[in-house]
Scaffold this motif. Structure first.
Motif, PDB file in Angstrom:
ATOM      1  N   ARG A 210       0.831  -1.218   0.000  1.00  0.00           N
ATOM      2  CA  ARG A 210       0.000   0.000   0.000  1.00  0.00           C
ATOM      3  C   ARG A 210       0.863   1.264   0.000  1.00  0.00           C
ATOM      4  O   ARG A 210       0.574   2.230  -0.702  1.00  0.00           O
ATOM      5  N   MET A 211       1.946   1.275   0.770  1.00  0.00           N
ATOM      6  CA  MET A 211       2.838   2.434   0.797  1.00  0.00           C
ATOM      7  C   MET A 211       3.545   2.611  -0.546  1.00  0.00           C
ATOM      8  O   MET A 211       3.714   3.743  -1.031  1.00  0.00           O
ATOM      9  N   ALA A 212       3.959   1.491  -1.155  1.00  0.00           N
ATOM     10  CA  ALA A 212       4.662   1.559  -2.436  1.00  0.00           C
ATOM     11  C   ALA A 212       3.745   2.067  -3.544  1.00  0.00           C
ATOM     12  O   ALA A 212       4.167   2.881  -4.374  1.00  0.00           O
ATOM     13  N   THR A 213       2.486   1.620  -3.558  1.00  0.00           N
ATOM     14  CA  THR A 213       1.565   2.118  -4.578  1.00  0.00           C
ATOM     15  C   THR A 213       1.259   3.591  -4.320  1.00  0.00           C
ATOM     16  O   THR A 213       1.170   4.378  -5.265  1.00  0.00           O
ATOM     17  N   ALA A 214       1.147   3.983  -3.064  1.00  0.00           N
ATOM     18  CA  ALA A 214       0.903   5.396  -2.743  1.00  0.00           C
ATOM     19  C   ALA A 214       2.078   6.259  -3.201  1.00  0.00           C
ATOM     20  O   ALA A 214       1.884   7.350  -3.744  1.00  0.00           O
TER      21      ALA A 214
END
Length: 71
Positions: free
Chosen positions: A9-13
């Motif tokens: 989720r952090m990487a896609t954000a």
């Protein structure tokens, strides 16, 4: 330490890519990716593919971006 799901989720954000777009670029349905996120059932190969789609490198338990950011 963040879980694998939190890291995804952090990487896609970081890249501004939605999970739906990530799924499409991986040739999977958004529903399948969401199911995997809920169950945390990604294989190492899938994590490597996620990193590639996001323009990062994958090492066990982290994504590394060209700017040096590690998630």
């Amino acid at each position: 330490m963040a879980t694998t799901v939190e890291k995804i989720r952090m990487a896609t954000a970081k890249t501004g890519m939605s999970l739906s777009e990530l799924a499409r670029r991986m040739g999977q349905s958004p529903q399948n990716i969401n199911s995997k996120l809920k169950r945390n059932t990604f294989t190492e190969e899938e994590l490597k593919e996620i990193a590639q789609v996001l323009g990062a490198k994958y090492e066990p338990m982290r994504f590394i971006f060209d700017d040096g950011t590690e998630i």
